[in-house]
Design an enzyme around this catalytic site. Structure first.
Site, PDB file in Angstrom:
ATOM      1  N   GLU A 192      -3.255   7.384  -5.579  1.00  0.00           N
ATOM      2  CA  GLU A 192      -3.705   6.538  -6.726  1.00  0.00           C
ATOM      3  C   GLU A 192      -5.211   7.209  -7.293  1.00  0.00           C
ATOM      4  O   GLU A 192      -6.043   7.585  -6.794  1.00  0.00           O
ATOM      5  CB  GLU A 192      -3.724   5.249  -6.547  1.00  0.00           C
ATOM      6  CG  GLU A 192      -2.436   4.694  -6.112  1.00  0.00           C
ATOM      7  CD  GLU A 192      -2.367   3.036  -5.822  1.00  0.00           C
ATOM      8  OE1 GLU A 192      -3.439   2.635  -6.029  1.00  0.00           O
ATOM      9  OE2 GLU A 192      -1.304   2.667  -5.087  1.00  0.00           O
ATOM     10  N   ARG A 235       0.902  -1.210   0.206  1.00  0.00           N
ATOM     11  CA  ARG A 235      -0.039  -0.197  -0.074  1.00  0.00           C
ATOM     12  C   ARG A 235       0.845   1.242  -0.039  1.00  0.00           C
ATOM     13  O   ARG A 235       1.925   1.195   0.818  1.00  0.00           O
ATOM     14  CB  ARG A 235      -0.873   0.083   1.174  1.00  0.00           C
ATOM     15  CG  ARG A 235      -2.144  -0.910   1.229  1.00  0.00           C
ATOM     16  CD  ARG A 235      -3.164  -0.524   0.189  1.00  0.00           C
ATOM     17  NE  ARG A 235      -4.269  -1.507   0.065  1.00  0.00           N
ATOM     18  CZ  ARG A 235      -4.379  -2.303  -0.961  1.00  0.00           C
ATOM     19  NH1 ARG A 235      -3.516  -2.464  -1.713  1.00  0.00           N
ATOM     20  NH2 ARG A 235      -5.462  -3.143  -0.988  1.00  0.00           N
ATOM     21  N   HIS A 264      -0.334   0.296 -10.001  1.00  0.00           N
ATOM     22  CA  HIS A 264      -1.116  -0.674  -9.298  1.00  0.00           C
ATOM     23  C   HIS A 264      -1.548  -1.962 -10.099  1.00  0.00           C
ATOM     24  O   HIS A 264      -2.841  -2.253 -10.291  1.00  0.00           O
ATOM     25  CB  HIS A 264      -2.272  -0.120  -8.636  1.00  0.00           C
ATOM     26  CG  HIS A 264      -2.676  -0.710  -7.265  1.00  0.00           C
ATOM     27  ND1 HIS A 264      -3.112  -0.136  -6.192  1.00  0.00           N
ATOM     28  CD2 HIS A 264      -2.488  -2.317  -7.099  1.00  0.00           C
ATOM     29  CE1 HIS A 264      -3.272  -0.994  -5.057  1.00  0.00           C
ATOM     30  NE2 HIS A 264      -3.047  -2.257  -5.704  1.00  0.00           N
TER      31      HIS A 264
HETATM   32  O1  A2R Z   1       2.899  -8.560  11.652  1.00  0.00           O
HETATM   33  P1  A2R Z   1       2.539  -9.958  11.189  1.00  0.00           P
HETATM   34  O2  A2R Z   1       3.419 -11.045  11.937  1.00  0.00           O
HETATM   35  O3  A2R Z   1       0.989 -10.263  11.727  1.00  0.00           O
HETATM   36  O4  A2R Z   1       2.642 -10.175   9.843  1.00  0.00           O
HETATM   37  C1  A2R Z   1       1.925  -9.498   8.847  1.00  0.00           C
HETATM   38  C2  A2R Z   1       2.286  -8.295   8.163  1.00  0.00           C
HETATM   39  N1  A2R Z   1       1.940  -7.106   8.903  1.00  0.00           N
HETATM   40  C3  A2R Z   1       2.899  -6.223   9.473  1.00  0.00           C
HETATM   41  N2  A2R Z   1       4.155  -6.256   9.454  1.00  0.00           N
HETATM   42  C4  A2R Z   1       4.722  -5.119  10.252  1.00  0.00           C
HETATM   43  N3  A2R Z   1       3.997  -4.432  10.762  1.00  0.00           N
HETATM   44  C5  A2R Z   1       2.663  -4.271  10.829  1.00  0.00           C
HETATM   45  N4  A2R Z   1       2.103  -3.108  11.252  1.00  0.00           N
HETATM   46  C6  A2R Z   1       1.992  -5.187  10.018  1.00  0.00           C
HETATM   47  N5  A2R Z   1       0.837  -5.480   9.888  1.00  0.00           N
HETATM   48  C7  A2R Z   1       0.783  -6.711   9.087  1.00  0.00           C
HETATM   49  O5  A2R Z   1       1.793  -8.180   6.938  1.00  0.00           O
HETATM   50  C8  A2R Z   1       1.615 -10.522   7.416  1.00  0.00           C
HETATM   51  O6  A2R Z   1       2.966 -11.293   7.499  1.00  0.00           O
HETATM   52  C9  A2R Z   1       1.611  -9.641   6.547  1.00  0.00           C
HETATM   53  C10 A2R Z   1       0.372  -9.569   5.610  1.00  0.00           C
HETATM   54  O7  A2R Z   1       0.104 -10.817   5.454  1.00  0.00           O
HETATM   55  P2  A2R Z   1      -1.394 -11.585   4.790  1.00  0.00           P
HETATM   56  O8  A2R Z   1      -2.465 -10.971   5.870  1.00  0.00           O
HETATM   57  O9  A2R Z   1      -1.156 -13.042   4.551  1.00  0.00           O
HETATM   58  O10 A2R Z   1      -1.755 -10.888   3.602  1.00  0.00           O
HETATM   59  P3  A2R Z   1      -1.355 -11.147   2.047  1.00  0.00           P
HETATM   60  O11 A2R Z   1      -2.571 -11.781   1.375  1.00  0.00           O
HETATM   61  O12 A2R Z   1      -0.139 -11.483   1.890  1.00  0.00           O
HETATM   62  O13 A2R Z   1      -1.656  -9.441   1.242  1.00  0.00           O
HETATM   63  C11 A2R Z   1      -0.754  -8.399   2.014  1.00  0.00           C
HETATM   64  C12 A2R Z   1      -1.223  -7.078   1.520  1.00  0.00           C
HETATM   65  C13 A2R Z   1      -2.814  -6.595   1.500  1.00  0.00           C
HETATM   66  O14 A2R Z   1      -3.397  -6.516   2.769  1.00  0.00           O
HETATM   67  C14 A2R Z   1      -2.878  -5.586   0.345  1.00  0.00           C
HETATM   68  O15 A2R Z   1      -2.683  -4.416   1.056  1.00  0.00           O
HETATM   69  C15 A2R Z   1      -1.475  -5.821  -0.429  1.00  0.00           C
HETATM   70  O16 A2R Z   1      -0.824  -6.945   0.103  1.00  0.00           O
HETATM   71  O17 A2R Z   1      -2.252  -6.032  -1.691  1.00  0.00           O
END
Ligand code: A2R
Length: 312
Positions: A260, A231, A278
């Site tokens: 965007e 993002r 994007h």
């Molecule tokens: O923080 P963790 O251990 O829950 O890991 C998640 C990480 N994450 C963060 N890392 C650092 N600081 C934060 N505040 C934070 N919030 C979340 O991002 C996790 O490893 C990762 C997100 O992975 P998933 O939920 O499996 O989402 P996916 O399918 O990989 O998609 C990621 C993003 C979407 O939310 C859209 O914004 C974009 O890709 O298209």
């Protein structure tokens, strides 16, 4: 057939499937959206939308029987999931089906940036190979270390592909993932100091806003490369521009931006930047699968079955 409100124009295949399965009402086609909502609001059981448009509370207030918001895309930045939960509304997104396409573009951007593929293409098209000789030498990915910020579904597929390119993979997130074979850095700044590449693939929202700030950019340094496919707001864009202009950062490949589809013009003339509008999940196959999942989530839930991919 249940009544479904479509917030924004979507892929034609999705609209067709929604029309075939539900009594659809298209908010984006209404001359007077408020009049439409007043007339049919109480009949609406489902909403089809995307993560940027969501379904604002003032609209939800007019849909007393709404029980599901089915969102196109994995990110759902514009949807207040806690508010939906309090209202008893299920929210679904479209994870997994876009993971490979996202990982593919990430590696594509990395190769494009370090091998200067866009510039070399322009050089060749301009006939300069013949007049000016071979194109300048470039860097390469092999042997470099990449730090992935967000080792989630997409991050893990990026990691796998980076390993295939003989890169060393490390990661940062809020939690260690002990079962993963990659070194974990609880501190992003420390990781940024120790890697050649930073790849950000975290969700949007307050928790990740400007996660990649001036300090992190400076830690990555003049030889470091930043890739953002998550993002836009996760990166402090004005600081990124300054760092690139001042040579404090080696380069950047960006698929996402702050506002965007506006892209800061400062990027246009930079030689050490690769820009992408994007495009992460924008393949025919993946967008079709995402649309299909939007429809299947609505159908399952409105048929009284569990939604397929609810946001938890
Ligand atoms: O923080 P963790 O251990 O829950 O890991 C998640 C990480 N994450 C963060 N890392 C650092 N600081 C934060 N505040 C934070 N919030 C979340 O991002 C996790 O490893 C990762 C997100 O992975 P998933 O939920 O499996 O989402 P996916 O399918 O990989 O998609 C990621 C993003 C979407 O939310 C859209 O914004 C974009 O890709 O298209």
């Amino acid at each position: 057939m249940s009544d479904v409100l479509i917030m924004r124009k979507m892929l034609q295949s999705v609209i067709d499937a929604l029309d075939a399965n539900f009594n659809t009402h298209k908010l984006y086609e209404a001359d007077d959206p408020n009049a439409l909502l007043t007339r049919i609001g109480s009949r609406i059981k489902g909403v089809a939308t995307n993560g940027h448009v969501g379904c604002p509370p003032e609209i939800m207030n007019k849909l007393p029987n709404l029980s599901i918001i089915s969102s196109f895309g994995v990110g759902y930045d514009a949807i207040d999931v806690a508010d939906c939960r309090a209202r008893g509304i299920v929210v679904t997104n479209t994870p997994d089906v876009l993971t490979d396409a996202m990982a593919e573009i990430t590696l594509g951007l990395m190769i494009a940036l370090c091998r200067k593929i866009p510039q070399a293409d322009a050089y060749t098209r301009a006939g300069k190979w013949e007049t000016d000789g071979p194109y300048a030498l470039t860097g390469e990915l092999t042997g470099k270390t990449v730090g992935i910020i967000g080792l989630g579904r997409i991050g893990k597929e990026v990691a796998r592909r980076a390993q295939a390119f003989k890169m060393r993979v490390v990661f940062h997130g809020r939690n260690d993932q002990a079962h993963e074979p990659f070194q974990y850095y609880p501190d992003l700044l420390t990781m940024a100091r120790e890697v050649d590449w930073l790849v950000s693939i975290v969700p949007g929202g307050a928790a990740t806003k400007h996660l990649i700030n001036r300090e992190v950019i400076d830690a990555l340094g003049p030889d470091g490369m930043l890739v953002n496919v998550g993002r836009g707001p996760s990166v402090d864009e004005p600081e990124l521009i300054k760092a690139l202009q001042e040579g404090r950062l080696g380069g950047a490949a960006l698929d996402v931006f702050d506002e965007e589809p506006k892209v800061p013009e400062a990027f246009y003339t930079m030689d050490n930047v690769v820009l992408s509008p994007h495009q992460g999940s924008a393949t025919t196959k993946t967008r079709w699968a995402m649309g299909d999942l939007v429809v299947r989530n609505l159908k399952a839930h409105l048929d009284g079955l569990p939604a397929i991919t609810p946001v938890t």
